[in-house]
Design a protein around this motif. Structure first.
Motif, PDB file in Angstrom:
ATOM      1  N   LEU A 129       0.827  -1.207   0.000  1.00  0.00           N
ATOM      2  CA  LEU A 129       0.000   0.000   0.000  1.00  0.00           C
ATOM      3  C   LEU A 129       0.867   1.264   0.000  1.00  0.00           C
ATOM      4  CD1 LEU A 129      -2.964  -0.875   2.393  1.00  0.00           C
ATOM      5  CD2 LEU A 129      -2.957  -0.788  -0.096  1.00  0.00           C
ATOM      6  N   SER A 134       0.056   3.886  -2.755  1.00  0.00           N
ATOM      7  CA  SER A 134      -0.270   5.271  -2.397  1.00  0.00           C
ATOM      8  C   SER A 134       0.743   6.235  -3.000  1.00  0.00           C
ATOM      9  CB  SER A 134      -0.349   5.425  -0.877  1.00  0.00           C
ATOM     10  OG  SER A 134       0.863   5.040  -0.269  1.00  0.00           O
ATOM     11  N   TRP A 141      -6.396   9.552   1.628  1.00  0.00           N
ATOM     12  CA  TRP A 141      -5.954   8.232   2.079  1.00  0.00           C
ATOM     13  C   TRP A 141      -4.495   7.998   1.695  1.00  0.00           C
ATOM     14  CZ3 TRP A 141      -4.097   4.295  -1.060  1.00  0.00           C
ATOM     15  CH2 TRP A 141      -3.679   3.165  -0.348  1.00  0.00           C
ATOM     16  N   HIS A 176      -1.712   7.281   4.473  1.00  0.00           N
ATOM     17  CA  HIS A 176      -1.033   5.990   4.532  1.00  0.00           C
ATOM     18  C   HIS A 176       0.466   6.146   4.298  1.00  0.00           C
ATOM     19  CE1 HIS A 176      -0.527   1.671   4.402  1.00  0.00           C
ATOM     20  NE2 HIS A 176       0.375   1.922   3.477  1.00  0.00           N
ATOM     21  N   THR A 187       2.084   7.790   7.395  1.00  0.00           N
ATOM     22  CA  THR A 187       2.180   6.906   8.558  1.00  0.00           C
ATOM     23  C   THR A 187       3.192   5.790   8.307  1.00  0.00           C
ATOM     24  OG1 THR A 187      -0.204   7.295   8.672  1.00  0.00           O
ATOM     25  CG2 THR A 187       0.738   5.839  10.314  1.00  0.00           C
ATOM     26  N   LEU A 246      -1.984   0.726   9.777  1.00  0.00           N
ATOM     27  CA  LEU A 246      -3.268   0.569   9.079  1.00  0.00           C
ATOM     28  C   LEU A 246      -4.403   1.212   9.874  1.00  0.00           C
ATOM     29  CD1 LEU A 246      -2.881  -3.098   7.807  1.00  0.00           C
ATOM     30  CD2 LEU A 246      -2.907  -1.024   6.420  1.00  0.00           C
ATOM     31  N   VAL A 247      -4.410   0.998  11.185  1.00  0.00           N
ATOM     32  CA  VAL A 247      -5.478   1.535  12.024  1.00  0.00           C
ATOM     33  C   VAL A 247      -5.460   3.064  11.998  1.00  0.00           C
ATOM     34  CG1 VAL A 247      -6.280   1.776  14.407  1.00  0.00           C
ATOM     35  CG2 VAL A 247      -5.643  -0.473  13.529  1.00  0.00           C
ATOM     36  N   SER A 258      -3.983   5.224   9.827  1.00  0.00           N
ATOM     37  CA  SER A 258      -4.232   5.872   8.537  1.00  0.00           C
ATOM     38  C   SER A 258      -5.696   5.720   8.112  1.00  0.00           C
ATOM     39  CB  SER A 258      -3.296   5.320   7.465  1.00  0.00           C
ATOM     40  OG  SER A 258      -3.525   3.954   7.265  1.00  0.00           O
ATOM     41  N   LEU A 259      -6.286   4.545   8.384  1.00  0.00           N
ATOM     42  CA  LEU A 259      -7.680   4.354   7.980  1.00  0.00           C
ATOM     43  C   LEU A 259      -8.630   5.159   8.870  1.00  0.00           C
ATOM     44  CD1 LEU A 259      -7.725   0.562   7.046  1.00  0.00           C
ATOM     45  CD2 LEU A 259      -7.874   2.524   5.516  1.00  0.00           C
ATOM     46  N   ALA A 260      -8.338   5.229  10.167  1.00  0.00           N
ATOM     47  CA  ALA A 260      -9.197   6.006  11.076  1.00  0.00           C
ATOM     48  C   ALA A 260      -9.177   7.483  10.686  1.00  0.00           C
ATOM     49  CB  ALA A 260      -8.730   5.822  12.514  1.00  0.00           C
ATOM     50  N   THR A 315      -8.452   8.687   7.789  1.00  0.00           N
ATOM     51  CA  THR A 315      -9.118   8.831   6.490  1.00  0.00           C
ATOM     52  C   THR A 315     -10.628   8.917   6.671  1.00  0.00           C
ATOM     53  OG1 THR A 315      -7.364   7.544   5.447  1.00  0.00           O
ATOM     54  CG2 THR A 315      -9.396   7.811   4.203  1.00  0.00           C
ATOM     55  N   VAL A 316     -11.168   8.087   7.575  1.00  0.00           N
ATOM     56  CA  VAL A 316     -12.612   8.110   7.828  1.00  0.00           C
ATOM     57  C   VAL A 316     -13.022   9.458   8.412  1.00  0.00           C
ATOM     58  CG1 VAL A 316     -14.442   7.126   9.266  1.00  0.00           C
ATOM     59  CG2 VAL A 316     -12.859   5.613   8.067  1.00  0.00           C
TER      60      VAL A 316
END
Lengths: 150, 120
Positions: free
Chosen positions: A41, A45, A98, A102, A105, A132-133, A135-137, A139-140
């Motif tokens: 990823l 990215s 995102w 990503h 991080t 992962l946690v 960057s995704l959090a 992003t949300v």
């Protein structure tokens, strides 16, 4: 281990061999560890942001050049621009958000590993999951703001 | 001059590995720092407006910092994209074409970004 002539060595179960990984037939069955997911990823990215670079500079250009261009920057997200609808502008921006989060991080993870030599298997997994946690959090959270959910 | 004969001669590589590895990290730190500095200026004080946003990039130190970051990004993305092409693209001609495209793309983008930055 030497085996006596009367007892032949046991036939071990045939294990899968990955000599030249095929993108379509092998990759879907290939169980990538968390660190591997973060790694690929990181690449994806990076390439995504490389391709979106003109979009970023355009955003910078219209947002900063004048008050008139700033208004067209705003309306691109509210009413679209040209033949491109606003939801698509937001979707591309979400991809950018995102990608940046990503890459950022995962990059900090690299620097942390370099600085502290935290390169054991367990640490690698732990920091990959954390990457992962986080960057995704984020992003949300930012994506929800982008699409006006709060 | 590097010793290029006898038992200490260089036998492999173009010797840009360590240099690029280090450059990748130095440019990354610069860009991460820029992100934090920019975010702080956006968040602190009154809500974001055109005047505030343009004002952030109007100061001379921020212009110079942004300029350095644009050049950092240019080099950082070059090292990264070259790695991607080297890993996945085998035919030499295709690889060369993609590397040339990458350089043109990056230099073009950097030039455009600097133009936007400095006409403010």
């Amino acid at each position: 281990m030497a085996s006596t002539p009367s007892t032949p060595p046991p036939v071990s179960a045939k294990r899968p061999e990955f000599r030249n990984i095929h993108a379509l037939s092998d990759l879907p069955n290939y169980r990538l560890p968390a660190a591997g997911i973060v790694s690929i990823l990181h690449r994806i990215s990076g390439v995504l942001m490389f391709l979106l670079m003109p979009f970023v500079i355009w955003l910078f250009d219209v947002s900063v050049t004048s008050e008139i261009s700033f208004e067209s920057f705003r309306s691109a997200f509210l009413a679209g621009i040209g033949f491109v609808p606003a939801w698509f502008v937001k979707l591309v921006t979400l991809g950018l958000i995102w990608g940046y989060l990503h890459h950022f991080t995962a990059g900090v993870r690299h620097l942390w590993m370099d600085a502290t030599h935290s390169v054991s298997k367990a640490q690698g997994k732990q920091s990959a999951v954390a990457t992962l946690v986080i960057s995704l959090a984020l992003t949300v959270v930012l994506g929800a703001k982008l699409f006006g959910l709060y | 001059m590097a010793i290029n004969h006898g038992s200490k001669r260089l036998v492999v590589g173009a010797h840009y590995g360590l240099r690029d590895w280090l450059a990748q990290r130095v440019t990354a730190i610069l860009m991460a720092l820029f992100t934090v500095v920019l975010l702080l200026q956006v968040v602190v004080g009154e809500p974001l407006s055109y005047d505030k946003w343009a004002g952030i990039f109007a100061t001379q130190w921020m212009k110079v910092f942004t300029f350095v970051v644009i050049l950092s990004l240019l080099y950082h993305a070059w090292v990264g994209m070259r790695d991607v092409w080297m890993d996945y693209i085998k035919p030499v001609g295709v690889k060369l074409a993609l590397q040339v495209f990458t350089i043109v793309w990056l230099v073009g983008c950097a030039g455009w970004a600097i133009q936007v930055l400095w006409r403010l």
